[in-house]
Design a protein around this motif. Sequence first.
Motif, PDB file in Angstrom:
ATOM      1  N   ARG A  90       0.689  -0.924  -0.131  1.00  0.00           N
ATOM      2  CA  ARG A  90      -0.047  -0.329  -0.258  1.00  0.00           C
ATOM      3  C   ARG A  90       0.827   1.181   0.371  1.00  0.00           C
ATOM      4  O   ARG A  90       0.153   1.902  -0.865  1.00  0.00           O
ATOM      5  CB  ARG A  90      -0.928  -0.108   1.275  1.00  0.00           C
ATOM      6  CG  ARG A  90      -1.741  -0.927   1.194  1.00  0.00           C
ATOM      7  CD  ARG A  90      -3.186  -0.761   2.240  1.00  0.00           C
ATOM      8  NE  ARG A  90      -2.771  -1.298   3.516  1.00  0.00           N
ATOM      9  CZ  ARG A  90      -2.665  -0.224   4.339  1.00  0.00           C
ATOM     10  NH1 ARG A  90      -2.477   1.018   4.433  1.00  0.00           N
ATOM     11  NH2 ARG A  90      -2.218  -0.789   5.554  1.00  0.00           N
ATOM     12  N   VAL A  91       2.137   1.112   0.702  1.00  0.00           N
ATOM     13  CA  VAL A  91       3.274   1.928   0.400  1.00  0.00           C
ATOM     14  C   VAL A  91       3.273   2.827  -0.607  1.00  0.00           C
ATOM     15  O   VAL A  91       3.353   3.387  -1.453  1.00  0.00           O
ATOM     16  CB  VAL A  91       4.081   2.032   2.117  1.00  0.00           C
ATOM     17  CG1 VAL A  91       5.085   3.697   1.474  1.00  0.00           C
ATOM     18  CG2 VAL A  91       3.308   1.812   3.158  1.00  0.00           C
TER      19      VAL A  91
ATOM     20  N   GLN B 188       1.943   4.531  -2.886  1.00  0.00           N
ATOM     21  CA  GLN B 188       1.804   5.953  -3.105  1.00  0.00           C
ATOM     22  C   GLN B 188       2.713   6.574  -3.141  1.00  0.00           C
ATOM     23  O   GLN B 188       3.172   7.870  -3.107  1.00  0.00           O
ATOM     24  CB  GLN B 188       1.480   6.270  -1.530  1.00  0.00           C
ATOM     25  CG  GLN B 188      -0.094   5.799  -0.973  1.00  0.00           C
ATOM     26  CD  GLN B 188      -1.107   6.583  -1.282  1.00  0.00           C
ATOM     27  OE1 GLN B 188      -0.713   7.245  -1.683  1.00  0.00           O
ATOM     28  NE2 GLN B 188      -1.846   5.493  -2.355  1.00  0.00           N
TER      29      GLN B 188
ATOM     30  N   LYS C 207       3.736   9.762  -5.604  1.00  0.00           N
ATOM     31  CA  LYS C 207       3.063  11.475  -5.142  1.00  0.00           C
ATOM     32  C   LYS C 207       3.626  11.760  -4.414  1.00  0.00           C
ATOM     33  O   LYS C 207       4.245  13.321  -3.868  1.00  0.00           O
ATOM     34  CB  LYS C 207       2.175  10.845  -4.571  1.00  0.00           C
ATOM     35  CG  LYS C 207       0.941  10.320  -5.351  1.00  0.00           C
ATOM     36  CD  LYS C 207      -0.542  10.152  -4.871  1.00  0.00           C
ATOM     37  CE  LYS C 207      -1.320   9.187  -5.605  1.00  0.00           C
ATOM     38  NZ  LYS C 207      -3.040   8.746  -4.878  1.00  0.00           N
ATOM     39  N   TYR C 208       5.288  11.328  -3.833  1.00  0.00           N
ATOM     40  CA  TYR C 208       5.661  11.989  -2.870  1.00  0.00           C
ATOM     41  C   TYR C 208       7.701  11.955  -2.967  1.00  0.00           C
ATOM     42  O   TYR C 208       8.114  12.226  -3.024  1.00  0.00           O
ATOM     43  CB  TYR C 208       5.753  11.404  -1.824  1.00  0.00           C
ATOM     44  CG  TYR C 208       4.609  11.501  -0.941  1.00  0.00           C
ATOM     45  CD1 TYR C 208       3.626  12.537  -0.298  1.00  0.00           C
ATOM     46  CD2 TYR C 208       3.679  10.522  -1.540  1.00  0.00           C
ATOM     47  CE1 TYR C 208       2.931  12.904   0.320  1.00  0.00           C
ATOM     48  CE2 TYR C 208       1.967  10.705  -0.757  1.00  0.00           C
ATOM     49  CZ  TYR C 208       1.674  11.825   0.089  1.00  0.00           C
ATOM     50  OH  TYR C 208       0.244  12.340   0.992  1.00  0.00           O
TER      51      TYR C 208
ATOM     52  N   GLU D 226      -0.034  11.694   6.053  1.00  0.00           N
ATOM     53  CA  GLU D 226      -0.737  12.502   4.338  1.00  0.00           C
ATOM     54  C   GLU D 226      -0.922  10.664   3.758  1.00  0.00           C
ATOM     55  O   GLU D 226      -1.894  10.360   2.664  1.00  0.00           O
ATOM     56  CB  GLU D 226       0.708  12.723   3.456  1.00  0.00           C
ATOM     57  CG  GLU D 226       0.975  13.789   4.398  1.00  0.00           C
ATOM     58  CD  GLU D 226       1.867  15.107   4.682  1.00  0.00           C
ATOM     59  OE1 GLU D 226       2.269  15.543   3.566  1.00  0.00           O
ATOM     60  OE2 GLU D 226       2.837  15.491   5.324  1.00  0.00           O
ATOM     61  N   MET D 227      -0.467   9.469   3.712  1.00  0.00           N
ATOM     62  CA  MET D 227      -0.044   8.642   2.347  1.00  0.00           C
ATOM     63  C   MET D 227      -1.458   8.158   2.855  1.00  0.00           C
ATOM     64  O   MET D 227      -2.464   6.996   2.225  1.00  0.00           O
ATOM     65  CB  MET D 227       1.040   7.730   2.519  1.00  0.00           C
ATOM     66  CG  MET D 227       1.937   8.359   1.997  1.00  0.00           C
ATOM     67  SD  MET D 227       3.655   7.223   2.264  1.00  0.00           S
ATOM     68  CE  MET D 227       4.616   7.805   1.046  1.00  0.00           C
TER      69      MET D 227
END
Length: 584
Positions: A342-343, A346, A349-350, A456-457
């Motif tokens: 799941r990380v 994300q 985006k970061y 935030e994630m």
Amino acid sequence: MRAIGLMLLLCLSCTGVHAESADARFRALHEREWAWRMAEFPMSATSAGVHDHDDRLGSVDETTQQRRLAYWREIAADLGKIDPAELSPRERVNHAIYAAQIASNIGGIEVKSYLLPLNSDSSFYGELAQLPRAHPFETERDYRNYLARLRAIPVYFDEHIALLTTGLKTGVSVPQIVLVGRDAALRPHAQLARPEDSVFYEPFARFPATVPEAARAELRREAAATLKTKITPAYAKLLRFMRETYIPGARRTLAATAMPGGKAFYARQIEDFVTVKLDPDAIHARGLAEVARIRAEMDTVIKDSGFKGSFAEFLKYLRTDKRFYARDAEELLMRAADVAKRVDAQLPKYFNLLPRLPFGIAPVPAAIAPFYTGGRYSPPATGSREPGYYWVNTWQLESRPLYTLPALTLHEAVPGHHLQNALAAEQGEQPPFRRHSYISAFGEGWALYAEHLGIEMGIYRTPYEQFGRLTYEMWRACRLVIDTGVHHRGWTREQAVAYLRDNTALSEHEVETEIDRYISWPGQALSYKWGELLIRDLRTRATKALGPAFDLRAFHDRILALGSVPLPVLEDEIEAFIAEGRDP
């Protein structure tokens, strides 16, 4: 005008030559020292991808320590002859990092930290058991180098026994209270029934096609003989020494400052791990303030969860309700894998730049699991075909709560240690003394910042997981209080245990293991929170200064492009990032 212009041009030319000369002198110095360092520390050389010394373990005796001290002092003197103002901007940063590194090497020997080659968390003999993973096994020569290293183990252990004996005689030892049971990692090697059962024999169980078939039987025979006649007796000797001499003779005091020269030792530890000179009382006060802030957030989460009861009752609920614990090791590993994926989804985006190296998820090795942390990142040796590994401790599952697993995964895997370490290793333009160093305040500070980034994630999906994140943040804030409490203010182990137990939802086993770690490894625990506080502060500064122009991905990329640096260097680099962002 033409003459003035010509003179100006000549002056600029001279300045450029002078700067180039300073850069060249600095590069020659650190390249010479790095080559010496690789020969001096063969196992570090292997990890760094330098394989000229793969047949040695290296020496650690007193004579070697003093020779290293003399050499590094010479390097420091030569380094002092180079004016940083004359260096190019890139080399000026390298110079600041290198100077701190050399000062740390000198300071560590001066305060005799080499007399403490083990703590409750790790040891020279425990790290040696990782050799089968760190050593290359591509050719017959690689195997013969490995056998040479195995044959060197008895002398390597004898040198460590001599250092530990000196420590006992001079009052410089690990506190006895944290050593009980820490000889467990030695027993499987010292009481080996068959050579083939040893972790050191594993590389001989299967060979790559590049090793000639004709050589394999001989290599296996030699490995079995070496294990039987050299390694098992060496471990048995070390086990007897630990049980009969070192543990019974270790000091009864806890504080690092209680040892001869202890105040200088603790000050050196703080500077090494935090990378700045700090007063223990100032650290303690900052820790108390952080504990109060985080506790307020915890109370809000408890209220949001709908739980009716006191803070202590909520902690008891989390520690005892079976819903918060995995039924078996496989479930714990699968839950860790779910969080990690799941990380992964994300990360784009970061971050603009992501590493090529993947990571795997595996249990902490059984031999060290009982006294190990809940998880850890294990990087591969440079040039190996291994991935990085996120180790999850599957021992005593009732001590491994699921509500802290998201924070643990963010910290140890991505975007924490794996992301930071892998990107650092892939930046070939940096000198090797930067690519292959690890600065705790930077690396652990980044990993703790990664836990916070998980908010935030959207990684924390329940109030319990939010509380797990806060319990991890509280845990690191408590370290500021406990480390200085024990080593500067004379706290007892009972005081330290009570403080961590009463302020976090860590399991009883984790609380005790962590306190023993802080007692036996002074200063290291301070690095996490201090580094994270700076990174979060720098992000706030950059956000306020740049406004709509602030780019979070660029901010993260700028930090990770540094590899691993002292906190003052990190601060200077982000100030430069802010200044560049302000330019039209």
